[in-house]
Design a protein around this motif. Structure first.
Motif, PDB file in Angstrom:
ATOM      1  N   PRO A  26       5.131  -6.450  11.183  1.00  0.00           N
ATOM      2  CA  PRO A  26       3.925  -7.037  10.690  1.00  0.00           C
ATOM      3  C   PRO A  26       4.036  -7.047   9.432  1.00  0.00           C
ATOM      4  O   PRO A  26       4.408  -6.105   8.621  1.00  0.00           O
ATOM      5  CB  PRO A  26       2.607  -6.357  11.430  1.00  0.00           C
ATOM      6  CG  PRO A  26       3.184  -5.080  11.626  1.00  0.00           C
ATOM      7  CD  PRO A  26       4.465  -5.114  11.877  1.00  0.00           C
ATOM      8  N   PRO A  27       3.259  -8.061   8.751  1.00  0.00           N
ATOM      9  CA  PRO A  27       3.127  -8.196   7.038  1.00  0.00           C
ATOM     10  C   PRO A  27       2.346  -6.815   6.575  1.00  0.00           C
ATOM     11  O   PRO A  27       1.197  -6.466   7.257  1.00  0.00           O
ATOM     12  CB  PRO A  27       2.578  -9.427   6.724  1.00  0.00           C
ATOM     13  CG  PRO A  27       2.608 -10.460   8.069  1.00  0.00           C
ATOM     14  CD  PRO A  27       2.621  -9.365   8.992  1.00  0.00           C
ATOM     15  N   PHE A  28       2.873  -6.293   5.682  1.00  0.00           N
ATOM     16  CA  PHE A  28       2.109  -5.272   4.807  1.00  0.00           C
ATOM     17  C   PHE A  28       2.029  -5.241   3.459  1.00  0.00           C
ATOM     18  O   PHE A  28       3.049  -5.882   2.904  1.00  0.00           O
ATOM     19  CB  PHE A  28       2.733  -3.837   5.182  1.00  0.00           C
ATOM     20  CG  PHE A  28       4.051  -3.444   4.830  1.00  0.00           C
ATOM     21  CD1 PHE A  28       4.468  -3.100   3.820  1.00  0.00           C
ATOM     22  CD2 PHE A  28       5.113  -4.058   5.882  1.00  0.00           C
ATOM     23  CE1 PHE A  28       6.014  -3.007   3.514  1.00  0.00           C
ATOM     24  CE2 PHE A  28       6.286  -4.069   5.658  1.00  0.00           C
ATOM     25  CZ  PHE A  28       6.598  -3.375   4.308  1.00  0.00           C
ATOM     26  N   ARG A  29       1.167  -4.664   2.842  1.00  0.00           N
ATOM     27  CA  ARG A  29       0.958  -4.724   1.325  1.00  0.00           C
ATOM     28  C   ARG A  29       1.859  -3.207   0.562  1.00  0.00           C
ATOM     29  O   ARG A  29       1.567  -2.167   1.532  1.00  0.00           O
ATOM     30  CB  ARG A  29      -0.418  -4.903   0.835  1.00  0.00           C
ATOM     31  CG  ARG A  29      -0.904  -6.121   1.237  1.00  0.00           C
ATOM     32  CD  ARG A  29      -2.314  -6.230   0.744  1.00  0.00           C
ATOM     33  NE  ARG A  29      -3.428  -5.249   1.656  1.00  0.00           N
ATOM     34  CZ  ARG A  29      -4.644  -5.264   1.281  1.00  0.00           C
ATOM     35  NH1 ARG A  29      -5.193  -5.733   0.474  1.00  0.00           N
ATOM     36  NH2 ARG A  29      -5.338  -4.348   2.190  1.00  0.00           N
ATOM     37  N   VAL A  30       2.470  -3.729  -0.369  1.00  0.00           N
ATOM     38  CA  VAL A  30       2.988  -2.207  -1.039  1.00  0.00           C
ATOM     39  C   VAL A  30       2.126  -1.894  -2.187  1.00  0.00           C
ATOM     40  O   VAL A  30       1.883  -2.942  -3.203  1.00  0.00           O
ATOM     41  CB  VAL A  30       4.276  -2.612  -1.322  1.00  0.00           C
ATOM     42  CG1 VAL A  30       4.874  -1.527  -2.272  1.00  0.00           C
ATOM     43  CG2 VAL A  30       5.362  -2.716  -0.206  1.00  0.00           C
ATOM     44  N   ALA A  31       1.742  -0.768  -2.406  1.00  0.00           N
ATOM     45  CA  ALA A  31       1.148  -0.312  -3.754  1.00  0.00           C
ATOM     46  C   ALA A  31       1.874   0.162  -4.787  1.00  0.00           C
ATOM     47  O   ALA A  31       3.127   0.868  -4.430  1.00  0.00           O
ATOM     48  CB  ALA A  31       0.219   1.051  -3.439  1.00  0.00           C
ATOM     49  N   VAL A  32       2.008   0.108  -5.952  1.00  0.00           N
ATOM     50  CA  VAL A  32       2.772   0.527  -6.984  1.00  0.00           C
ATOM     51  C   VAL A  32       1.966   1.721  -7.371  1.00  0.00           C
ATOM     52  O   VAL A  32       0.813   1.958  -7.796  1.00  0.00           O
ATOM     53  CB  VAL A  32       2.716  -0.544  -8.189  1.00  0.00           C
ATOM     54  CG1 VAL A  32       3.619   0.049  -9.188  1.00  0.00           C
ATOM     55  CG2 VAL A  32       3.275  -1.728  -7.756  1.00  0.00           C
ATOM     56  N   VAL A  33       2.618   2.817  -7.239  1.00  0.00           N
ATOM     57  CA  VAL A  33       2.001   4.029  -7.649  1.00  0.00           C
ATOM     58  C   VAL A  33       3.059   4.941  -8.822  1.00  0.00           C
ATOM     59  O   VAL A  33       2.634   5.959  -9.208  1.00  0.00           O
ATOM     60  CB  VAL A  33       2.117   5.221  -6.570  1.00  0.00           C
ATOM     61  CG1 VAL A  33       1.275   4.626  -5.197  1.00  0.00           C
ATOM     62  CG2 VAL A  33       3.677   5.431  -5.949  1.00  0.00           C
ATOM     63  N   GLY A  34       3.775   4.351  -9.386  1.00  0.00           N
ATOM     64  CA  GLY A  34       4.675   4.710 -10.754  1.00  0.00           C
ATOM     65  C   GLY A  34       5.072   3.734 -11.333  1.00  0.00           C
ATOM     66  O   GLY A  34       5.279   2.719 -10.768  1.00  0.00           O
ATOM     67  N   LEU A  35       5.040   3.756 -12.989  1.00  0.00           N
ATOM     68  CA  LEU A  35       5.629   2.858 -13.612  1.00  0.00           C
ATOM     69  C   LEU A  35       6.061   3.308 -14.784  1.00  0.00           C
ATOM     70  O   LEU A  35       5.478   4.229 -15.560  1.00  0.00           O
ATOM     71  CB  LEU A  35       4.516   1.612 -13.884  1.00  0.00           C
ATOM     72  CG  LEU A  35       4.697   0.519 -14.864  1.00  0.00           C
ATOM     73  CD1 LEU A  35       5.904  -0.426 -14.118  1.00  0.00           C
ATOM     74  CD2 LEU A  35       3.630  -0.391 -14.959  1.00  0.00           C
TER      75      LEU A  35
END
Length: 401
Positions: free
Chosen positions: A285-294
């Motif tokens: 299923p579609p899911f969202r991805v969180a950016v936790v480092g940059l």
């Protein structure tokens, strides 16, 4: 570019990209192609591998690593093997979901039951193969396949003819196949040499042809003096061709282990319509991805300020130096001295990005990086060739009078 050139020539508009996982590249390509099919992003994928690198570059590189055979002989699993012999070639497979291939009446050459990937992580070094990393790739492949190694009746090994590499592979396979005996093993490198980036697919082609012929092919040159470690292992070296007999469908494992710790193992099964039953993966299923480092590393001292205002004419565009925290990178200083600038720059960005990120679970954290070719890799080869290029003076050099 090879993937884009092929897609353009065939008029294809689906995903097309190249990757570099050293000697495991072509099996990595197969795995990523299968993922595209499983996730429903494509209905047909081509996975290919090619090795036609600069001959001088390959020979100088493998000589510097003490991996090139000084006797010019490719002898996997031989007690006196002294290194690999680079070979040239290309291989390609066309992949579809099994149900789709059956529905469309395609000729099915084999069924991929599982592919495991891993990397060595923080092992003894980039030049030293790690049995633990290889073992993780094998275990992942059989977990995905849904059956154990006891049903495999041929192992096409990576074995390149280097004493340490071949012995390490026997050790890693031995842990996975510990409860078995007389498992046949072989290596295509005895026939063709080492196809580098195309090696894994070349082994896959060998296995497909062997299944069709019902014959397990022999490995050349090692019959008189095989490695001592084979005798106490669960394996026997195929020193002559023999009928491929198996209870149920013929199954084989194919390994490709790359420089730097890229590991891949593929489980292939012959196509028997009455016996093969492969569950079809359902797209997630579609899911969202969180950016936790940059992290961003540029010549500008303040990157945010550089975005907000046009840079001054005298603003630096290039980095004059790159400093690294040795405790954070955990790379020996001697290795850093020989690294390319863009490798050091990438390491610095990664170190900054993970500094504020959550804890990194070693077994399930991946690293994917985009990086262009560095022209510095041609410097040493150019130095060797320069005398020939300049004498007699080529017409493209303008000589002032």
């Amino acid at each position: 570019m090879p993937a884009q050139l092929a897609a353009r020539a065939l008029g294809l508009q689906g995903p097309a990209f190249c990757l570099d996982a050293a000697c495991a590249s072509s099996l990595y390509a197969v795995k990523l192609a299968c993922d595209q099919l499983h996730d429903g992003h494509a209905d047909l994928m081509m996975a290919a591998g090619v090795n036609r690198g600069d001959d001088l570059f390959l020979h100088m590189g493998f000589t510097a690593l003490n991996a090139l055979s000084p006797t010019g002989r490719s002898r996997p699993f031989h007690r006196e093997a002294d290194g690999l012999i680079p070979a040239e070639g290309a291989a390609c497979v066309v992949l579809k979901r099994l149900d789709d291939a059956v529905r469309d009446g395609n000729r099915i050459l084999g069924v991929i039951r599982g592919i495991g990937l891993s990397n060595d992580g923080r092992s003894r070094g980039f030049l030293v193969p790690d049995a633990g990393g290889q073992e993780r790739a094998l275990a992942a492949a059989y977990t995905q396949a849904g059956f154990g190694p006891e049903t495999v009746s041929l192992l096409e090994c990576h074995a390149t003819g280097t004493a340490l590499g071949d012995a390490t592979e026997i050790a890693s396979m031995g842990r996975v196949f510990a409860e078995l005996r007389d498992v046949p093993i072989g290596s295509l490198k005895s026939n063709l040499g080492h196809l580098i980036a195309a090696a894994g697919l070349a082994g896959m082609v060998k296995v497909i042809q062997a299944m069709a012929a019902g014959i397990r092919p022999s490995t050349l040159h090692a019959d008189a003096a095989p490695l001592d470690v084979i005798g106490a292992s669960p394996f026997r070296l195929l020193d002559r061709a023999e009928p491929w007999e198996a209870e149920g469908p013929r199954r084989a494992g194919i390994s490709a282990f790359g420089f730097g710790g890229n590991n891949a193992h593929l489980v292939l099964e012959e196509w028997r319509p009455a016996t093969v039953s492969v569950p079809v993966a359902v797209p997630p299923p579609p899911f969202r991805v969180a950016v936790v480092g940059l992290a961003v590393v540029t010549a500008a001292d303040d990157f945010a300020a550089a975005l907000a205002a046009p840079p001054a004419e005298d603003s630096p565009r290039a980095l004059d130096s790159i400093t690294l925290d040795l405790a954070a990178t955990r790379v020996p200083p001697a290795d850093l001295q020989h690294a390319l600038p863009q490798q050091l720059l990438a390491m610095k960005a990664v170190a900054r990005a993970v500094a504020d990120a959550p804890a990194l679970p070693a077994a399930t954290t991946g690293v994917l990086m985009g990086m262009g070719c560095d022209a510095e890799v041609a410097r040493r080869g150019l130095g060797v060739r320069l005398a020939d290029l300049c004498a007699p003076t080529p017409t493209w050099i303008s000589v002032p009078r």
